[in-house]
Design a protein around this motif. Structure first.
Motif, mmCIF file in Angstrom:
data_model
loop_
_atom_site.group_PDB
_atom_site.id
_atom_site.type_symbol
_atom_site.label_atom_id
_atom_site.label_comp_id
_atom_site.label_asym_id
_atom_site.label_seq_id
_atom_site.Cartn_x
_atom_site.Cartn_y
_atom_site.Cartn_z
ATOM 1 N N GLU A 1 0.815 -1.206 0.000
ATOM 2 C CA GLU A 1 0.000 0.000 0.000
ATOM 3 C C GLU A 1 0.848 1.256 0.000
ATOM 4 O O GLU A 1 0.484 2.278 -0.574
ATOM 5 N N SER A 2 1.991 1.195 0.678
ATOM 6 C CA SER A 2 2.896 2.348 0.723
ATOM 7 C C SER A 2 4.331 1.848 0.774
ATOM 8 O O SER A 2 4.599 0.718 1.197
ATOM 9 N N TYR B 1 9.030 10.288 -9.590
ATOM 10 C CA TYR B 1 9.623 11.605 -9.356
ATOM 11 C C TYR B 1 9.858 12.283 -10.700
ATOM 12 O O TYR B 1 10.267 11.633 -11.674
ATOM 13 N N THR B 2 9.602 13.568 -10.751
ATOM 14 C CA THR B 2 9.754 14.350 -11.981
ATOM 15 C C THR B 2 10.493 15.645 -11.663
ATOM 16 O O THR B 2 10.760 15.935 -10.485
ATOM 17 N N PRO B 3 10.789 16.457 -12.661
ATOM 18 C CA PRO B 3 11.424 17.748 -12.386
ATOM 19 C C PRO B 3 10.627 18.619 -11.427
ATOM 20 O O PRO B 3 11.200 19.492 -10.746
ATOM 21 N N ASP B 4 9.325 18.396 -11.325
ATOM 22 C CA ASP B 4 8.505 19.191 -10.415
ATOM 23 C C ASP B 4 8.908 18.964 -8.955
ATOM 24 O O ASP B 4 8.715 19.837 -8.105
ATOM 25 N N ASP B 5 9.485 17.784 -8.649
ATOM 26 C CA ASP B 5 9.880 17.479 -7.271
ATOM 27 C C ASP B 5 11.148 18.212 -6.850
ATOM 28 O O ASP B 5 11.446 18.294 -5.653
ATOM 29 N N VAL B 6 11.913 18.706 -7.803
ATOM 30 C CA VAL B 6 13.166 19.406 -7.483
ATOM 31 C C VAL B 6 13.191 20.794 -8.120
ATOM 32 O O VAL B 6 14.250 21.359 -8.369
ATOM 33 N N ALA B 7 12.005 21.327 -8.350
ATOM 34 C CA ALA B 7 11.911 22.582 -9.113
ATOM 35 C C ALA B 7 12.521 23.771 -8.391
ATOM 36 O O ALA B 7 12.992 24.719 -9.025
ATOM 37 N N ASP B 8 12.519 23.746 -7.058
ATOM 38 C CA ASP B 8 13.009 24.913 -6.315
ATOM 39 C C ASP B 8 14.479 24.793 -5.938
ATOM 40 O O ASP B 8 14.983 25.564 -5.123
ATOM 41 N N ARG B 9 15.207 23.845 -6.512
ATOM 42 C CA ARG B 9 16.621 23.690 -6.194
ATOM 43 C C ARG B 9 17.451 24.717 -6.954
ATOM 44 O O ARG B 9 17.229 24.942 -8.142
ATOM 45 N N ASP B 10 18.388 25.306 -6.264
ATOM 46 C CA ASP B 10 19.373 26.188 -6.895
ATOM 47 C C ASP B 10 20.648 25.365 -7.075
ATOM 48 O O ASP B 10 21.271 24.947 -6.093
ATOM 49 N N TYR B 11 21.056 25.121 -8.311
ATOM 50 C CA TYR B 11 22.170 24.215 -8.545
ATOM 51 C C TYR B 11 23.428 24.666 -7.811
ATOM 52 O O TYR B 11 24.076 23.880 -7.112
ATOM 53 N N TYR C 1 15.922 12.804 -10.092
ATOM 54 C CA TYR C 1 14.841 13.489 -9.380
ATOM 55 C C TYR C 1 14.632 12.869 -8.004
ATOM 56 O O TYR C 1 14.416 13.579 -7.015
ATOM 57 N N TYR C 2 14.721 11.542 -7.947
ATOM 58 C CA TYR C 2 14.520 10.864 -6.663
ATOM 59 C C TYR C 2 15.679 11.128 -5.713
ATOM 60 O O TYR C 2 15.465 11.496 -4.550
ATOM 61 N N VAL C 3 16.912 10.952 -6.167
ATOM 62 C CA VAL C 3 18.063 11.107 -5.272
ATOM 63 C C VAL C 3 18.178 12.548 -4.776
ATOM 64 O O VAL C 3 18.437 12.782 -3.588
ATOM 65 N N GLU C 4 17.970 13.519 -5.640
ATOM 66 C CA GLU C 4 18.040 14.911 -5.195
ATOM 67 C C GLU C 4 16.925 15.222 -4.200
ATOM 68 O O GLU C 4 17.145 15.885 -3.180
ATOM 69 N N GLY C 5 15.719 14.716 -4.495
ATOM 70 C CA GLY C 5 14.627 14.932 -3.560
ATOM 71 C C GLY C 5 14.875 14.247 -2.226
ATOM 72 O O GLY C 5 14.605 14.813 -1.155
ATOM 73 N N VAL D 1 8.382 6.877 -0.040
ATOM 74 C CA VAL D 1 8.902 6.824 -1.402
ATOM 75 C C VAL D 1 7.723 6.929 -2.351
ATOM 76 O O VAL D 1 6.844 6.059 -2.362
ATOM 77 N N ASP D 2 7.697 7.995 -3.118
ATOM 78 C CA ASP D 2 6.608 8.200 -4.063
ATOM 79 C C ASP D 2 6.740 7.249 -5.240
ATOM 80 O O ASP D 2 7.815 6.707 -5.524
ATOM 81 N N ARG D 3 5.651 7.088 -5.938
ATOM 82 C CA ARG D 3 5.633 6.202 -7.091
ATOM 83 C C ARG D 3 6.553 6.709 -8.197
ATOM 84 O O ARG D 3 7.223 5.940 -8.879
#
Length: 561
Positions: A34-35, A49-59, A409-413, A45-47
């Motif tokens: 279930e989770s 991850y996309t760029p939206d999950d790390v959108a506010d990161r400043d490289y 996306y997952y590792v950065e998040g 752990v989400d199903r």
């Protein structure tokens, strides 16, 4: 960098995917659980991850480049493309001669650094003939009573060509002094000595309990080591602030780095309070972390720890030297994950854990032998553990590019999530008056114990699968393992050797050196030069520690820190 229109399109695309592609599959087959959570249950752990999950990161601010702040991607510009991590197999046999034999074997097999385990009496500051040592001599590592034992351990091993890590805490000053004395005998310039002493007493009060002195004098000795080594042995790491044993006691990944960095903060503040300059000693600080089974969680943990330490050293302690902000660490694969059942499975566990450490940017690595759940590992299992590192280094490709999972996306998040959780724990520690107070109040210990209890329940209820233990068991009796044993005869020979050394040494010189040490400890002089003088006179570990016990006293369980 994605702009808001790009992110909006990705969100719309995800909604379409969930409705048109994912939905029918879920309706028909569902998912395994279930989770999903990370290995230690700290983060869901989400199903997907996309760029939206790390959108506010400043490289530049959050990730950066290797060898530059905030060191998320590694402390050195070339990392393993310049040189591989140090392959440092932990070893310490019952006697000094056996340890020397094992060290030479490992060096011949391609190991690039030595790691020394000590028996319990040595860790507690007792000689092999002490009543408290009976039955324990040489059992968990090598017995070191006097400089003569250390001379035997490093016979034929030039200290200007190897680095040595010593897993020793309460009597770390004594073993470091012996190492320096052997280097002096070999004619090695002290500035060329390389290695690490663990020297992390706060972790002992939290997780292992091999302490001797109360916290205040223990912290004083640690500060004396910082000062002495900054002047005498600048390439030697004066402390290995250890999350390893905290994790072994049951902590989550976020707790491991939070409590470890909390200990680091305490050591730095103590040194500053003693009048040391942060940039004089901080470059010699090092850390020691655990590598567990969940590869991506461990990689994120290591990346988060580096970023947090750089921020702590700059914002909290005004460190200026970049080396003061670099979190350099040794990793050991997780002993607590090894099983006595189907011990060959441990080879696979260790390989995955080693991969996590390398992908996470470790500076040195110990890989456990498959039989360490049973005994001191045999030569065969140690060789397999070392070969695991060598295959990883030379055949896997994992060492060929720097921080290869960056941008995932997952590792950065997950890196951000673990950092946020660890920072929240550190904030709670600060609100409780710092690590010493939090440990004194048993708050830290309770946090770890609660996690360990929950995990054990999960195992017993088979909510957490341990292959070969609670699932995928075998009925057939497995062949008896070949294990190393330390015998009563080994203990007797060690005591006889200690007696011979004491009979041959200059007793008056020993008494004078111990008297000088007692006076220094009772005053405010740095004790390290006096400990070096005492070991060179062949005073024993027990005699030196007893001299300090007379001045400092002993810490009692449950006493205030």
């Amino acid at each position: 960098m994605y702009d808001e229109d790009d992110l909006a399109a990705i969100r719309d695309g995800r909604e379409d995917w969930e409705e048109e592609t994912l939905g029918p599959t879920l309706d028909r087959f569902g998912e395994r659980k279930e989770s999903f959570e990370t290995d230690t249950g700290g983060q869901s752990v989400d199903r997907l991850y996309t760029p939206d999950d790390v959108a506010d990161r400043d490289y530049d601010a959050d990730i950066g480049f290797p060898g530059e702040e905030p060191y998320t991607r590694g402390v050195y510009p070339t990392m393993y493309r310049g040189r591989l991590w140090t392959m440092r197999q932990y070893a310490g046999m019952g006697t000094a001669a056996e340890t020397n034999e094992r060290f030479n074997y490992l060096l011949d097999e391609g190991q690039t650094g030595l790691s020394m385990a000590f028996d319990l009496p040595t860790q507690m500051g007792y000689d092999s003939d002490a009543t408290m040592a009976q039955g324990e001599v040489g059992k968990s590592g090598v017995a070191i009573d006097t400089l003569a034992d250390m001379e035997t351990v490093f016979d034929g091993i030039p200290l200007d060509e190897v680095s040595t890590s010593m897993t020793i805490n309460a009597p770390a000053s004594v073993l470091l002094a012996m190492y320096i004395a052997v280097g002096d005998q070999q004619g090695v310039d002290r500035e060329e000595l390389r290695g690490t002493i663990q020297n992390d007493i706060l972790k002992e009060y939290i997780a292992r309990n091999t302490y001797i002195f109360p916290p205040e004098p223990s912290m004083r000795v640690i500060t004396d080591i910082f000062e002495f080594c900054a002047a005498e042995t600048p390439k030697f790491n004066t402390i290995s602030i250890s999350g390893y044993h905290i994790r072994e006691a049951g902590a989550t990944a976020a707790q491991e780095i939070a409590f470890t960095l909390g200990d680091g903060i305490e050591y730095v503040q103590t040194a500053l309070d003693a009048g040391l300059d942060v940039d004089e000693f901080a470059p010699q600080l090092s850390f020691f972390f655990n590598a567990h089974n969940n590869i991506l969680e461990e990689v994120a943990k290591f990346r988060a720890a580096r970023r947090m330490w750089a921020t702590i050293m700059e914002e909290r302690f005004d460190a200026d030297d970049p080396k003061s902000k670099q979190l350099k660490f040794h990793t050991q694969t997780a002993g607590s994950t090894l099983t006595a059942q189907q011990i060959d499975n441990n080879i696979v566990r260790v390989a995955y854990q080693a991969l996590a450490a390398v992908l996470g940017g470790t500076q040195s690595l110990h890989t456990n032998g498959k039989d360490e759940a049973l005994s001191i590992p045999t030569e065969e299992s140690v060789r397999t553990a070392l070969r695991t590192q060598q295959i990883l280094a030379h055949e896997s490709g994992a060492a060929d590019t720097i921080d290869p999972l960056a941008g995932s996306y997952y590792v950065e998040g997950l890196t951000d999530d673990i950092e946020a959780e660890a920072q929240a724990i550190l904030d709670e520690v600060d609100s409780r008056g710092g690590m010493r107070r939090a440990v004194e109040d048993q708050w830290v210990q309770r946090q770890i114990q609660d996690v360990a209890f929950d995990r054990q329940q999960e195992i017993e209820e088979k909510e957490r699968v341990i292959v070969g233990v609670n699932e995928f068991e075998v009925d057939d009796e497995e062949p008896e393992a070949d294990i190393e044993e330390v015998t009563a005869d080994d203990e007797r020979r060690q005591i006889e050797h200690l007696n011979d050394v004491k009979a041959d040494r200059d007793s008056e010189a020993v008494e004078a050196a111990l008297a000088d040490l007692r006076a220094a400890a009772a005053g405010d002089e740095n004790v390290m030069p006096y400990i070096v003088a005492a070991v060179k006179a062949y005073a024993s570990v027990g005699e030196i520690c007893n001299t300090l016990r007379d001045v400092f006293g002993e810490h009692q369980p449950g006493a205030a820190l």
